[in-house]
Enzyme design. Structure first.
Site, PDB file in Angstrom:
ATOM      1  N   LYS A   8       0.836  -1.195   0.000  1.00 17.81           N
ATOM      2  CA  LYS A   8       0.000   0.000   0.000  1.00 17.81           C
ATOM      3  C   LYS A   8       0.879   1.256   0.000  1.00 17.81           C
ATOM      4  CE  LYS A   8      -3.699  -0.270   2.596  1.00 17.81           C
ATOM      5  NZ  LYS A   8      -4.385  -0.385   3.919  1.00 17.81           N
ATOM      6  N   ARG A  23      -2.958   3.661   8.591  1.00 14.71           N
ATOM      7  CA  ARG A  23      -3.363   2.506   7.772  1.00 14.71           C
ATOM      8  C   ARG A  23      -2.289   1.430   7.758  1.00 14.71           C
ATOM      9  NH1 ARG A  23      -4.562   4.934   1.982  1.00 14.71           N
ATOM     10  NH2 ARG A  23      -5.894   3.070   1.875  1.00 14.71           N
ATOM     11  N   GLY A  53      -8.758  -6.604   4.535  1.00 12.21           N
ATOM     12  CA  GLY A  53      -9.603  -6.619   5.725  1.00 12.21           C
ATOM     13  C   GLY A  53      -8.989  -7.338   6.919  1.00 12.21           C
ATOM     14  N   MET A  88      -6.077  -6.547   8.629  1.00 10.85           N
ATOM     15  CA  MET A  88      -5.457  -5.714   9.650  1.00 10.85           C
ATOM     16  C   MET A  88      -6.182  -4.388   9.734  1.00 10.85           C
ATOM     17  SD  MET A  88      -1.543  -6.736   9.449  1.00 10.85           S
ATOM     18  CE  MET A  88      -1.474  -5.928   7.903  1.00 10.85           C
ATOM     19  N   ARG A 117      -3.894  -1.333  -6.219  1.00 11.75           N
ATOM     20  CA  ARG A 117      -3.151  -2.606  -6.137  1.00 11.75           C
ATOM     21  C   ARG A 117      -3.649  -3.479  -7.273  1.00 11.75           C
ATOM     22  NH1 ARG A 117      -6.360  -4.039  -0.688  1.00 11.75           N
ATOM     23  NH2 ARG A 117      -8.399  -4.175  -1.658  1.00 11.75           N
ATOM     24  N   HIS A 159     -16.379  -8.180   1.485  1.00 13.39           N
ATOM     25  CA  HIS A 159     -15.470  -9.210   1.997  1.00 13.39           C
ATOM     26  C   HIS A 159     -15.808 -10.583   1.417  1.00 13.39           C
ATOM     27  CE1 HIS A 159     -14.279 -12.254   5.056  1.00 13.39           C
ATOM     28  NE2 HIS A 159     -13.164 -11.555   5.048  1.00 13.39           N
ATOM     29  N   ARG A 208      -7.071 -47.974 -22.542  1.00 16.71           N
ATOM     30  CA  ARG A 208      -7.085 -49.172 -21.686  1.00 16.71           C
ATOM     31  C   ARG A 208      -8.148 -50.109 -22.214  1.00 16.71           C
ATOM     32  NH1 ARG A 208      -7.325 -44.654 -18.415  1.00 16.71           N
ATOM     33  NH2 ARG A 208      -5.687 -44.401 -16.832  1.00 16.71           N
ATOM     34  N   ARG A 254      -3.192 -50.174 -25.368  1.00 23.86           N
ATOM     35  CA  ARG A 254      -2.503 -51.084 -24.450  1.00 23.86           C
ATOM     36  C   ARG A 254      -3.223 -52.425 -24.437  1.00 23.86           C
ATOM     37  NH1 ARG A 254      -2.233 -49.562 -18.203  1.00 23.86           N
ATOM     38  NH2 ARG A 254      -4.414 -50.216 -18.287  1.00 23.86           N
ATOM     39  N   GLU A 314       7.011 -49.725 -16.456  1.00 20.83           N
ATOM     40  CA  GLU A 314       6.304 -49.626 -15.174  1.00 20.83           C
ATOM     41  C   GLU A 314       7.030 -50.343 -14.063  1.00 20.83           C
ATOM     42  OE1 GLU A 314       1.778 -50.132 -15.774  1.00 20.83           O
ATOM     43  OE2 GLU A 314       2.744 -51.386 -17.263  1.00 20.83           O
ATOM     44  N   SER A 319       6.373 -45.725 -22.931  1.00 21.28           N
ATOM     45  CA  SER A 319       5.453 -44.866 -22.199  1.00 21.28           C
ATOM     46  C   SER A 319       5.591 -45.227 -20.726  1.00 21.28           C
ATOM     47  CB  SER A 319       4.020 -45.105 -22.677  1.00 21.28           C
ATOM     48  OG  SER A 319       3.137 -44.363 -21.883  1.00 21.28           O
ATOM     49  N   GLY A 363       4.482 -45.667 -17.285  1.00 18.83           N
ATOM     50  CA  GLY A 363       3.252 -45.754 -16.488  1.00 18.83           C
ATOM     51  C   GLY A 363       3.628 -45.303 -15.092  1.00 18.83           C
ATOM     52  N   THR A 364       3.513 -44.000 -14.871  1.00 18.86           N
ATOM     53  CA  THR A 364       4.152 -43.435 -13.676  1.00 18.86           C
ATOM     54  C   THR A 364       3.472 -43.856 -12.376  1.00 18.86           C
ATOM     55  OG1 THR A 364       2.904 -41.436 -14.117  1.00 18.86           O
ATOM     56  CG2 THR A 364       5.197 -41.468 -14.826  1.00 18.86           C
ATOM     57  N   ASN A 365       2.213 -44.252 -12.446  1.00 27.52           N
ATOM     58  CA  ASN A 365       1.554 -44.687 -11.214  1.00 27.52           C
ATOM     59  C   ASN A 365       2.163 -46.006 -10.729  1.00 27.52           C
ATOM     60  OD1 ASN A 365      -0.323 -44.457  -9.122  1.00 27.52           O
ATOM     61  ND2 ASN A 365      -1.713 -45.868 -10.170  1.00 27.52           N
ATOM     62  N   ASP A 366       2.169 -47.017 -11.613  1.00 25.49           N
ATOM     63  CA  ASP A 366       2.767 -48.295 -11.224  1.00 25.49           C
ATOM     64  C   ASP A 366       4.260 -48.148 -10.953  1.00 25.49           C
ATOM     65  OD1 ASP A 366       1.001 -50.356 -10.805  1.00 25.49           O
ATOM     66  OD2 ASP A 366       0.596 -50.607 -12.945  1.00 25.49           O
ATOM     67  N   CYS A 399       2.162 -41.693 -19.241  1.00 31.52           N
ATOM     68  CA  CYS A 399       0.711 -41.706 -19.131  1.00 31.52           C
ATOM     69  C   CYS A 399       0.405 -41.915 -17.655  1.00 31.52           C
ATOM     70  CB  CYS A 399       0.099 -42.790 -20.005  1.00 31.52           C
ATOM     71  SG  CYS A 399       0.720 -44.429 -19.669  1.00 31.52           S
ATOM     72  N   TYR A 417       6.126 -36.311 -24.908  1.00 28.23           N
ATOM     73  CA  TYR A 417       4.740 -35.911 -24.656  1.00 28.23           C
ATOM     74  C   TYR A 417       4.289 -36.365 -23.278  1.00 28.23           C
ATOM     75  CZ  TYR A 417       3.477 -40.766 -25.362  1.00 28.23           C
ATOM     76  OH  TYR A 417       3.379 -42.117 -25.215  1.00 28.23           O
TER      77      TYR A 417
END
Ligand code: ADP
Ligand code: MG
Ligand code: MG
Length: 916
Positions: free
Chosen positions: A33, A103, A112, A114, A347, A470, A577, A633, A778, A797, A799-802, A865, A885
């Site tokens: 401010k 202020r 709001g 302070m 602001r 507010h 899948r 797959r 995987e 590819s 398989g990042t989860n497994d 993937c 990708y």
């Protein structure tokens, strides 16, 4: 470093020098401010004179346990002399007194949170001076009673109710409805009673010495940095607690001097939709917080344009000037005193996601920002917000009253929300955590104390307040749908009911609110994800596409999902899948026959029924993808997932046997016997297939190796589908992906099948089949032996989860249910590796596998993937690792496009800085 504690608004150049030209440091020292007030002063914007006491002084004061550091008070006196000179008035003068505001203002805005005190410098003597120079005794007394009230609340922590009660009593006694109708004599009584209440509440009189008032106010603002609500807000918004706040002392200007005076808030562009026009609220004859408090019904700036056209034009002029100066949409506080415009604050304005996108694109189109800057102005989360649900206009209501319009208010934060009405924040918090309910918090207006309740609610509804209230600000910031100022709502907090005309809504009843239109409905309305056609978002994503290197593909199992993803910008299917195609009710029995088959012959028979269905599925995908790659797959999950549950089958069998004993007729016995036999066969098969660790058992490529007729059927279906759509004139680019590979041998076995099948179909159909063959990575072994796999695989590819599960040796479901939260809370893990790729572990595997793969096969096409493909931090990681990708769920595609663009910009920037 200079030890100066206080800077006049006109001393910005000195501050900039002290901060070595670093504007961020200037903001840290003077607060946002204060820095902007000084900056506006330098730009020639009409700002009342004043000075800033730095945040360094605040921290020194707080560190010393509430003692003003040496020298601060002296500097304040000097700075105040200067303000007196500029304003032409003297602080404490009984004839023509200067009044000031005190202020708060920290580096980051905390709306709001302070405290600010207005009208400092008034006492029994100076109020008479103000009355006579202004020629308006009523105004002087009104300012005085506001000072006592605000001072009592902010500095002395006296609750406001007592003061409100006095005002109400006097209004009732005079038979008027608004404070504005009270006369000078009435206000004299109010002031006397206020002072009396003040003395009774604090056992000390209201301080009449203006300097004492000012010092106490400054200390109170310093201390408000550590107030409970300010701390909570900082924690929620990630603002460091160590910054401290600056204090701005500024000559007062008065919006409460009659009908030529006003106070208001303006945004240079619409905060809800981003429309490029001045927008805001104002009140004639009002001061300071009256506008944001949501107590009186405000007017819009269109009314200002009608009432005071020159002032409106001037405001527009400064809004444009400031917007160009700060290169962003501005949120401006202004006051008009006797037809003269003053700006009190500017602001960067808070805005909805929708507005953020439009404003970034418009500013770039207007040449104020570059396209790259516009791309950085919008966060991936904001893009995601576009995909949030809206009410479905075609949805059928579930009850008679459902969907009937209850009332309308202001549409201040877009999105649809359905939930039970709860009338206070604490109860909202309780019901949300105990009953896991979706809640609509309904309040007359909201205050900082309500924020915790707003955060747990699905939406917010208030009966008063404007666009800058507010409730509106907080809802926008946290992305909560909100409707405010629905003035037909009569909220009875004691009886805990809301009435609208003769409709009564009890706490706990369900309502639906639409923050995009401002409508409030009874009951629950079905929601749906909106069409993705915002022209500004489209434009922004177009720019993103031009900047990013990473491809954005999608995971889609059917033509509808694929179609949606293409509309959202996907340029390939990274994961189809196939098992999802077998769960449909008409297909599951055939699938079960296939699994139940005890001979290859029987299995082939069942597969022959599945073949045309699969072919149709794939053809559908190829048609939608029109020449974009489609990675299919092969069947992945363990077979028991397609069969009934073992325990259920066993108890069914027992049941049948019991019924057999008591069966009456021969036919009945025959029928029951047949059923029992069938159930027994099924149970035996289920028991054969039963595994203790199915996710590490017979699944993925292992199934294909064991039952090669299955991949044969699937690959045949893929190639035949490709042939069919080619004949229709559509290019098909099928890719065959092997799941859960661990060894090169597995991959070779499948590669032989694919090659043989391609040859067969090419002969049968007399066409050329163009396909790619590749594998998922995987298992850690696949990652480690990626070089060997690349001998056969043309693409990888991840398989990042497994891969995450197996690298950590953690099952995701069990982890999220049992210990992951504890890990995150105690800092054992920094982030959930199932949301954001684990850079040091899984990331390392991805990196080395990619390098090894490409060493063997240059140009090996590589992507990921899985859910990580839609996570901005994971996208940045795989971009840095040079993958080709990411593939994510259709709805995440736009998010990924922006995240990939931002990552490309970051990488380019890093390269530039390492170059020079
Ligand atoms: P907040 O951070 O809560 O907005 P501010 O310090 O901006 O607090 O002040 C609260 C209100 O008082 C704002 O509406 C502001 O414009 C008004 N105000 C502050 N100082 C002055 C002043 N010197 N003259 C007139 N109005 C003021
Ligand atoms: Mg404040
Ligand atoms: Mg303000």
């Amino acid at each position: 470093m200079s030890s100066k504690w206080v800077y006049g608004f006109h001393e910005l150049d000195t501050v900039i020098e002290r901060c070595n030209d670093d504007w961020d440091d200037v903001r840290g020292l003077l607060g946002g401010k204060g820095a902007n007030l000084a900056d506006m002063t330098r730009l020639g914007v009409p700002v009342p004179p004043g000075f800033t006491i730095t945040s360094v002084a605040c921290n020194a004061y707080l560190d010393a346990g509430g003692r003003m550091p040496d020298g601060v008070n002296d500097e304040i006196v000097v700075a105040l002399r200067d303000v007196e000179e500029r304003a032409g008035r003297t602080f404490g003068s009984p004839t023509d007194p200067l009044l000031v505001s005190c202020r708060s203002g920290a580096k980051f805005s905390m709306p709001g949170m302070m405290d600010t005190i207005l009208n400092l410098g008034l006492n029994d003597h100076t109020v008479e001076g103000l009355a006579s120079v202004s020629g308006d005794r009523r105004f002087a007394l009104d300012s005085y009673r506001r000072l006592i009230q605000m001072f009592a609340s902010v500095v002395m922590n006296i609750p406001g109710d007592g003061f409100e009660k006095i005002l109400t009593e006097v209004r009732v006694a005079r038979d008027v409805s608004s404070d504005g109708d009270l006369t000078a004599a009435d206000l004299e009584e109010v002031v006397a009673r206020f002072k009396d209440l003040f003395r009774r509440s604090t056992s000390a009189p209201f301080p009449s010495d203006p300097y004492e008032q000012l010092t106490m106010a400054i200390k109170a603002v310093f201390e408000s940095w550590n107030s409970k609500r300010a701390k909570a807000y900082r924690t929620a918004s990630g603002i460091p607690h160590t910054l401290g706040t600056a204090v701005n002392v500024q000559a007062m200007v008065f919006g409460n001097r009659g009908s030529n005076s006003a106070t208001g808030v303006a945004v240079s562009r619409g905060a809800t939709t981003g429309e490029p026009r001045l927008d805001g609220d104002f009140l004639i004859n009002a001061q300071g917080e009256d506008v944001v408090a949501g107590i009186r019904m405000t007017s819009t700036l269109d009314d200002l344009e009608a009432a005071m056209p020159e002032i409106h034009a001037e405001l527009q002029h400064y809004a444009t000037l400031l917007e160009r100066h700060y290169r962003d949409m501005q949120d401006i506080e202004f006051t008009i005193e006797n037809d003269k415009l003053w700006l009190l604050q500017t602001r960067n304005g808070k805005r909805t996601a929708q507005a953020a996108v439009r404003i970034a694109v418009d500013l770039a189109t207007e040449g104020i920002l570059t396209k790259e800057e516009a791309l950085r102005r919008v966060t991936p989360d904001q893009v995601e917000f576009f995909l949030h649900p809206q009410f479905d206009p075609e949805a059928e209501a579930t009850a008679e009253t459902d969907g009937s319009l209850l009332t309308k208010g202001l549409n201040v934060s877009p999105g649809a929300a359905v939930g039970v009405v709860v009338l206070d924040a604490d109860r909202a918090e309780r019901r949300a955590s105990e009953n896991d309910e979706s809640i609509i918090l309904v309040r007359p207006e909201t205050k900082p104390d309500d924020v915790h309740g707003m955060l747990v609610s699905a939406g917010v509804l208030t009966s008063s307040g404007g666009r800058t209230s507010h409730a509106a600000l907080v809802a926008r910031q946290f992305g909560k749908p909100a409707v405010v100022g629905a003035s037909e709502l009569v909220i009875d907090l004691n009886e805990r009911v809301i009435t609208v005309g003769d409709i009564v809504i009890h706490e706990g009843d369900v309502v639906s609110i639409d923050g995009t239109t401002g409508e409030v409905f009874l009951g629950s309305i079905a929601t749906r994800v909106p069409d993705f056609d915002d022209p500004w978002l489209m434009k922004l994503l177009e720019w993103a596409d031009a900047v990013r290197r990473l491809g954005v593909w999608t995971n889609a199992d059917n033509p509808e999902d694929a179609e949606r993803a293409v509309v959202l910008g996907a340029t390939g299917i990274g994961l189809c899948r196939t098992e999802h195609m077998f769960f449909a009710p008409d297909r599951l029995p055939i699938m079960q026959d296939m699994i139940m088959a005890s001979t290859t012959e029987d299995r082939l028979e069942a597969l022959s029924h599945l073949l045309p269905l699969q072919r149709g599925d794939f053809a559908g995908l190829f048609r939608v993808m029109k020449g974009h790659e489609v990675i299919i797959r092969l069947l992945d999950p363990p077979l028991h997932e397609f069969l009934p549950d073992r325990d259920r089958l066993a108890s069914e069998l027992t049941d049948l046997k019991i019924r057999l004993i008591s069966a009456g007729s021969l036919e009945e016995i025959d029928a029951l016997l047949a059923q029992a036999e069938e159930a027994d066969r099924l149970l035996k098969r289920v028991e054969t297939l039963h595994e203790s660790n199915p996710m590490l058992g017979l699944r993925g490529v292992r199934l294909a190796v064991l039952f090669p007729e299955m991949p044969r059927m699937q690959i045949r279906a893929i190639f035949e589908a490709a042939a069919i759509v080619q004949e229709e004139g559509v290019t098909a680019r099928p890719s065959i992906m092997v799941p859960l590979t661990s060894t090169a041998g597995e991959l070779e076995a499948l590669h032989d099948i694919a090659a043989e099948m391609a040859e067969t179909i090419e002969l049968e159909r007399r066409i050329e089949i163009d396909y790619r063959f590749g594998t998922m990575i995987e298992t850690p072994r696949a990652a480690v032996t990626a070089g060997e796999l690349a001998e056969t695989a043309e693409f990888f590819s991840f398989g990042t989860n497994d891969l995450t599960q197996m690298t950590f040796g953690i099952s995701r479901d069990d982890a999220e249910r049992n210990f992951l939260l504890h890990y995150l809370e105690t800092g054992v893990l920094q982030s959930n590796p199932f949301n954001t790729l684990d850079r040091q572990g899984v990331g390392k595997l991805i990196e080395s596998a990619s390098l090894a793969g490409r060493a063997v096969r240059p140009g090996l096409h590589i992507g990921i993937c899985g859910e990580h493909g839609g996570d901005p931090a994971s996208i940045a990681l795989v971009d840095a690792l040079g993958l080709d990708y990411v593939s994510c769920s259709p709805l995440r595609v736009p998010v990924a496009r922006l995240a990939a663009a931002q990552s490309a910009l970051d990488l380019a920037e890093q390269e530039n800085t390492t170059d020079t």
